[in-house]
Design an enzyme around this catalytic site. Structure first.
Site, PDB file in Angstrom:
ATOM      1  CG  ASP A  76      -2.060   1.002   1.121  1.00  0.00           C
ATOM      2  OD1 ASP A  76      -3.320   0.777   0.380  1.00  0.00           O
ATOM      3  OD2 ASP A  76      -1.979   2.417   1.496  1.00  0.00           O
ATOM      4  CB  THR A  77       1.790   3.612  -2.623  1.00  0.00           C
ATOM      5  OG1 THR A  77       2.409   2.544  -2.938  1.00  0.00           O
ATOM      6  CG2 THR A  77       2.418   5.075  -2.575  1.00  0.00           C
TER       7      THR A  77
END
Length: 198
Positions: A76-77
């Protein structure tokens, strides 16, 4: 060389075409496996904690389905401006607002990664990159949002497309991390887990 008989089969659990591209360019063979996962997070978490929590939370959704010889990769960014987390915009108007906040300023991109092995081993880590934007005019921002529709991207932008070319003046850290996967760290951890040939 580690015998392929003992290497786990890799599973990528991500909708991101950038992550698929990066793993493919690493020379890795993987199966794509997708499901919807809630991306909310506890409000007391900040910065890297948010990215790592979301990556681990996504991996948990696959834990009961993994075969003993499988290893799932989730990520997840997030984009952080000061201590505010800018995730994916809900619509074009919010995308414009996010970019108006980012223009002319430096911000941080964190990508959290979870490697979950079917035998129960779990590695969670994150990487951080500082990104500097030059000042942008409202017409430039609106052009980008309307033409490229970055609604699937944290912070409403992709460093690999038009706005990255015209707005990003400096990076401090991994460019690939900003794209959505710190591949240098992923490779290092996969080696430790015996998941790739060394």
């Amino acid at each position: 060389m580690i015998s392929s008989d003992f290497r786990p089969r890799l599973v990528l659990a991500s909708n991101s075409p950038r992550r698929r591209q990066l793993l493919t360019e690493l020379g890795l063979t993987y199966e794509l496996r997708l499901r919807e996962v809630d991306e909310s997070f506890p409000t007391h978490l900040v910065r890297a904690e948010v990215a790592e929590y979301l990556a681990a939370h996504k991996a948990d959704a696959y834990a009961t389905d993994l075969a003993p010889d499988e290893l799932v990769i989730t990520a997840d960014t997030i984009v952080c401006l000061d201590n505010d987390v800018l995730n994916k915009p809900a619509d074009e108007a919010e995308a414009v607002q996010m970019l108006q906040r980012l223009q002319g300023r430096a911000h941080d991109v964190y990508t959290g990664v979870c490697l979950l092995h079917g035998d129960g081993r779990r590695v969670v880590f994150s990487d951080q990159t500082g990104v500097h934007f030059r000042p942008l005019s409202l017409p430039e921002i609106e052009h980008y949002v309307h033409q490229y529709r970055p609604l699937d991207k944290a912070g409403a932008y992709g460093a690999q497309d038009w706005i990255g070319m015209v707005a990003v003046t400096r990076l401090e850290g991994s460019y690939f991390n900003v794209m959505g996967l710190p591949v240098h760290r992923v490779w290092e951890e996969l080696v430790k887990l015996g998941a790739v040939a060394v």
